[in-house]
Design a protein around this motif. Structure first.
Motif, mmCIF file in Angstrom:
data_model
loop_
_atom_site.group_PDB
_atom_site.id
_atom_site.type_symbol
_atom_site.label_atom_id
_atom_site.label_comp_id
_atom_site.label_asym_id
_atom_site.label_seq_id
_atom_site.Cartn_x
_atom_site.Cartn_y
_atom_site.Cartn_z
ATOM 1 N N ILE A 114 -7.629 -2.873 9.002
ATOM 2 C CA ILE A 114 -6.112 -3.417 9.707
ATOM 3 C C ILE A 114 -5.534 -2.209 10.246
ATOM 4 O O ILE A 114 -5.409 -1.265 9.405
ATOM 5 N N PRO A 115 -5.666 -2.075 11.439
ATOM 6 C CA PRO A 115 -4.938 -0.699 12.132
ATOM 7 C C PRO A 115 -3.557 -0.631 11.861
ATOM 8 O O PRO A 115 -2.710 -1.756 11.563
ATOM 9 N N GLN A 116 -2.759 0.574 11.919
ATOM 10 C CA GLN A 116 -1.475 0.737 11.859
ATOM 11 C C GLN A 116 -0.984 0.673 10.403
ATOM 12 O O GLN A 116 0.347 0.629 10.168
ATOM 13 N N VAL A 117 -1.905 0.921 9.533
ATOM 14 C CA VAL A 117 -1.398 0.809 8.130
ATOM 15 C C VAL A 117 -2.117 1.862 7.236
ATOM 16 O O VAL A 117 -3.289 2.185 7.630
ATOM 17 N N PRO A 118 -1.825 2.264 6.131
ATOM 18 C CA PRO A 118 -2.520 3.249 5.478
ATOM 19 C C PRO A 118 -4.001 2.563 4.923
ATOM 20 O O PRO A 118 -3.887 1.564 4.438
ATOM 21 N N TRP A 119 -4.934 3.304 5.371
ATOM 22 C CA TRP A 119 -6.354 3.053 5.023
ATOM 23 C C TRP A 119 -6.792 3.342 3.653
ATOM 24 O O TRP A 119 -7.542 3.099 2.938
ATOM 25 N N CYS A 154 -8.793 6.613 -4.886
ATOM 26 C CA CYS A 154 -7.962 5.671 -4.283
ATOM 27 C C CYS A 154 -8.634 4.518 -3.634
ATOM 28 O O CYS A 154 -10.050 4.767 -3.596
ATOM 29 N N CYS A 155 -8.099 3.719 -3.022
ATOM 30 C CA CYS A 155 -8.734 2.359 -2.278
ATOM 31 C C CYS A 155 -8.907 2.904 -1.016
ATOM 32 O O CYS A 155 -7.991 3.382 -0.500
ATOM 33 N N PHE A 156 -9.757 2.196 -0.334
ATOM 34 C CA PHE A 156 -10.112 2.507 1.134
ATOM 35 C C PHE A 156 -10.244 1.249 1.728
ATOM 36 O O PHE A 156 -11.449 0.493 1.411
ATOM 37 N N ARG A 171 0.818 -1.269 0.176
ATOM 38 C CA ARG A 171 0.015 0.039 -0.001
ATOM 39 C C ARG A 171 0.974 1.288 0.002
ATOM 40 O O ARG A 171 1.734 1.237 0.900
ATOM 41 N N VAL A 172 0.492 2.323 -0.968
ATOM 42 C CA VAL A 172 1.063 3.485 -0.820
ATOM 43 C C VAL A 172 0.003 4.626 -0.197
ATOM 44 O O VAL A 172 -0.997 4.534 -1.011
ATOM 45 N N ASN A 173 0.288 5.244 0.750
ATOM 46 C CA ASN A 173 -0.533 6.097 1.211
ATOM 47 C C ASN A 173 -1.053 7.154 0.331
ATOM 48 O O ASN A 173 -0.433 7.683 -0.567
ATOM 49 N N CYS A 174 -2.309 7.537 0.254
ATOM 50 C CA CYS A 174 -3.067 8.505 -0.681
ATOM 51 C C CYS A 174 -3.889 9.421 0.186
ATOM 52 O O CYS A 174 -4.475 9.974 -0.132
ATOM 53 N N GLY A 175 -3.643 9.259 1.691
ATOM 54 C CA GLY A 175 -4.264 10.335 2.465
ATOM 55 C C GLY A 175 -3.936 10.446 3.700
ATOM 56 O O GLY A 175 -2.621 11.104 3.607
ATOM 57 N N TYR A 176 -4.437 10.583 5.032
ATOM 58 C CA TYR A 176 -4.132 10.911 5.984
ATOM 59 C C TYR A 176 -4.797 10.105 7.205
ATOM 60 O O TYR A 176 -5.727 9.619 6.956
#
Length: 129
Positions: A112-117, A106-108, A88-93
């Motif tokens: 899973i906690p602690q990874v980019p959603w 982007c995908c959502f 996963r490459v972060n696309c948000g915050y």
């Protein structure tokens, strides 16, 4: 008490695999985007590709020393969003709402906690069996 024959046990095992997995062949992305070292065995010694796919599992004999019949990556709403968490490459915050993420294209996935959603999709043309 007489024990059941090995053939009967093998048939029952195959039927149970088919029942548990739903028998739906996974998509190419669910299989090809799995890192071989992360494969979880989903079959038995000597399983054919047909038996493996019928069990809802992936089949790939190209990498020696890892399971050839293995559990696929989870389905996503879009094939472009099927990937391992580490890809996963972060696309948000942190805490980005689903709607804002989708507006960015982007995908959502917030399971899973602690990874980019909210993360960048990957084109499906790189998925293959």
């Amino acid at each position: 008490m007489k024990l059941p024959s090995p053939w009967l046990l093998a048939i029952l095992f195959i039927v149970s695999l088919h029942t548990v997995a739903g028998g739906e062949k996974p998509s190419a992305c669910q299989c090809s985007r799995m890192d071989p070292k992360n494969r979880k065995n989903c079959g038995f010694p000597g399983i054919s590709s047909e038996q493996c796919f019928a069990s809802g599992c992936c089949f790939d004999t190209q990498v020696p020393g890892v399971p050839w019949c293995f559990t696929p990556l989870p389905k996503q709403a879009s094939e472009e969003c099927v990937m391992e968490v580490k890809a996963r490459v972060n696309c948000g915050y942190p805490g980005i709402p689903l709607e804002t993420c989708k507006e960015r294209g982007c995908c959502f996935d917030d399971h899973i906690p602690q990874v980019p959603w909210c993360f960048r999709p990957i084109p499906v043309n790189d998925c293959h069996y």
